[in-house]
Motif scaffolding. Structure first.
Motif, mmCIF file in Angstrom:
data_model
loop_
_atom_site.group_PDB
_atom_site.id
_atom_site.type_symbol
_atom_site.label_atom_id
_atom_site.label_comp_id
_atom_site.label_asym_id
_atom_site.label_seq_id
_atom_site.Cartn_x
_atom_site.Cartn_y
_atom_site.Cartn_z
ATOM 1 N N LEU A 1 78.999 21.641 45.995
ATOM 2 C CA LEU A 1 80.047 22.056 44.850
ATOM 3 C C LEU A 1 80.166 23.291 44.387
ATOM 4 O O LEU A 1 81.235 23.580 43.989
ATOM 5 C CB LEU A 1 79.050 21.302 43.679
ATOM 6 N N VAL A 2 79.215 23.999 44.683
ATOM 7 C CA VAL A 2 79.565 25.751 44.489
ATOM 8 C C VAL A 2 80.489 26.178 45.302
ATOM 9 O O VAL A 2 81.594 26.939 44.857
ATOM 10 C CB VAL A 2 78.174 26.518 44.330
ATOM 11 N N ASP B 1 73.352 21.662 44.750
ATOM 12 C CA ASP B 1 74.479 21.752 44.512
ATOM 13 C C ASP B 1 75.347 23.032 45.507
ATOM 14 O O ASP B 1 76.378 23.361 44.926
ATOM 15 C CB ASP B 1 74.821 22.169 42.972
ATOM 16 N N SER B 2 75.065 23.192 46.461
ATOM 17 C CA SER B 2 75.677 24.156 47.328
ATOM 18 C C SER B 2 77.054 24.148 47.541
ATOM 19 O O SER B 2 77.825 24.832 47.601
ATOM 20 C CB SER B 2 74.820 24.576 48.669
ATOM 21 N N PRO C 1 78.315 32.844 45.382
ATOM 22 C CA PRO C 1 79.280 33.464 44.764
ATOM 23 C C PRO C 1 79.154 34.933 45.164
ATOM 24 O O PRO C 1 80.285 35.745 45.293
ATOM 25 C CB PRO C 1 79.030 33.314 43.166
ATOM 26 N N ALA D 1 88.388 26.548 45.280
ATOM 27 C CA ALA D 1 89.453 26.020 44.167
ATOM 28 C C ALA D 1 89.956 27.112 43.598
ATOM 29 O O ALA D 1 91.056 27.265 43.185
ATOM 30 C CB ALA D 1 88.750 25.164 43.416
ATOM 31 N N ARG D 2 89.184 28.352 43.300
ATOM 32 C CA ARG D 2 89.553 29.523 42.527
ATOM 33 C C ARG D 2 90.184 30.454 43.486
ATOM 34 O O ARG D 2 91.011 31.700 42.654
ATOM 35 C CB ARG D 2 88.430 30.259 41.781
ATOM 36 N N ASP D 3 90.073 30.247 44.773
ATOM 37 C CA ASP D 3 90.573 31.526 45.654
ATOM 38 C C ASP D 3 91.120 30.790 46.830
ATOM 39 O O ASP D 3 90.421 30.141 47.699
ATOM 40 C CB ASP D 3 89.632 32.484 45.756
ATOM 41 N N ARG E 1 83.023 24.487 46.868
ATOM 42 C CA ARG E 1 84.237 23.937 46.515
ATOM 43 C C ARG E 1 84.668 24.572 45.205
ATOM 44 O O ARG E 1 86.019 24.677 45.281
ATOM 45 C CB ARG E 1 84.110 22.575 46.521
ATOM 46 N N GLU E 2 83.988 24.913 44.521
ATOM 47 C CA GLU E 2 84.534 25.645 43.200
ATOM 48 C C GLU E 2 85.081 26.922 43.388
ATOM 49 O O GLU E 2 86.059 27.225 42.990
ATOM 50 C CB GLU E 2 83.380 25.593 42.177
ATOM 51 N N LEU E 3 84.307 27.583 44.404
ATOM 52 C CA LEU E 3 84.895 28.900 44.969
ATOM 53 C C LEU E 3 86.005 28.927 45.634
ATOM 54 O O LEU E 3 87.087 29.586 45.372
ATOM 55 C CB LEU E 3 83.838 29.754 45.606
#
Length: 350
Positions: free
Chosen positions: A58-59, A55-56, A29, A65-67, A61-63
């Motif tokens: 996953l982290v 979980d790298s 992040p 999804a947000r941008d 993909r979450e980033l």
């Protein structure tokens, strides 16, 4: 070498930032946010996860999804860091390209400052600046650019050969995309010095620039740093640099006599550094085998080193005896020299 007054960007270039990641999801992040915090640029980020067992992915993909500026590539099997770099860089489509390790950070507008230089100087293929190391939190950055330096590529290459080493850490480097793809990306034969090889190859074809003044990257130091684990040891580093120079002279620019003429300069610099390190470790009787390894490296690299004052000083240091005071004086002189070199490189980059 020429100094130039900084000029603002008049267009809005696109910069692709590739972030390789292996088990560094907790750093992602911060790295991604720092890459996107750049004015006057369109920045896209590609995180390449090398099949991390944590979980790298996953982290990442979450980033993403947000941008929408963030994308993710996940390896199904671990491919190693060189292949990870190349897979990401091969997808870079921006006007300029940055390779940022997941544990490092970019200061606000560091890319803006570097790209401004390249926009003003189309023959510059590589720009760098000062990279400050940190552990817990990076220090605040003064974003005032004092000046730009632009070297003709061969001039910068010559300075690197005279020093026998690289002037960049890596996260502070910004490359023009055309220059990047002329290098054929990272060489798998050079797992420890691929960056150095990249900069040398670029300087053989393009000019090199530097942003003088502000910190251009934050380089994180921790126990899991690759240079402190997988490739620890100054002798390993010397051997990697020697191989990198050999590949430059034999393969990268074999038809350029100006580059070929730098071979003895680089070999001599590496041999001298090996002898300095031999004298340093010779203070510890338990490390005499390591000191001997440095001496062997120096002889293999530059046999004529035996006629130098550095060779004599090293033999005296390894012999011990009644030369302790002379050794103390040499160590003090070496510390002064190293500090002056650091100050010069901090200010001017070479």
């Amino acid at each position: 070498m020429r100094f130039h007054r900084p000029a603002p960007i008049t267009s809005r270039p696109r910069v692709s930032v590739v972030i390789p990641c292996y088990r560094y999801g907790h750093y992602l992040p911060g790295a991604v946010a720092s890459a996107l915090d750049q004015d006057m640029l369109d920045v896209d980020v590609l995180v390449v996860d090398d099949a991390s067992p944590d979980d790298s992915a996953l982290v990442a993909r979450e980033l993403a999804a947000r941008d929408p500026r963030v994308d993710v590539l996940v390896h199904e099997q671990n491919a190693g860091h060189i292949q990870t770099y190349n897979d990401g860089l091969a997808k870079a489509s921006g006007d300029y390209v940055v390779l940022l390790s997941a544990d490092d950070l970019l200061p606000p507008n560091s890319l803006t400052r570097a790209v401004a230089l390249m926009e003003a100087h189309p023959r510059v293929g590589l720009v760098y600046g000062f990279a400050r190391s940190f552990t817990d939190a990076p220090e605040p950055v003064d974003d005032v650019t004092r000046s730009w330096t632009v070297w003709q590529g061969h001039d910068w290459l010559s300075r690197s050969a005279r020093a026998g080493r690289c002037f960049l850490s890596s996260p502070e480097a910004v490359m023009r995309r055309e220059a990047l793809f002329e290098t054929d990306l990272y060489d798998p034969r050079l797992p420890h010095s691929g960056d150095f090889d990249m900069w040398l190859r670029t300087a053989a074809r393009w000019d090199v620039g530097r942003v003088n003044g502000p910190i251009q990257a934050h380089y994180r130091v921790h126990d899991a740093n690759m240079h402190l684990t997988t490739y620890a040891g100054w002798l390993t580093d010397l051997e990697a640099r020697r191989l990198t120079f050999d590949i430059l002279f034999d393969e990268r620019a074999p038809g350029d006599p100006r580059v070929a003429a730098l071979r003895p300069t680089a070999k001599r610099a590496l041999a001298r550094e090996a002898l300095r390190r031999a004298r340093h470790v010779a203070r510890d009787e338990a490390a005499m085998d390591v000191a001997d390894d440095y001496v062997r490296f120096a002889l293999e690299t530059w046999p004529s080193i035996t006629g130098s004052s550095a060779w004599h000083a090293t033999r005296v240091s390894l012999a011990g005896g009644n030369h302790r005071r002379a050794g103390t004086v040499r160590r003090q002189a070496s510390r002064v020299r190293d500090h002056l070199v650091w100050r010069r490189e901090r200010r001017w980059g070479v």
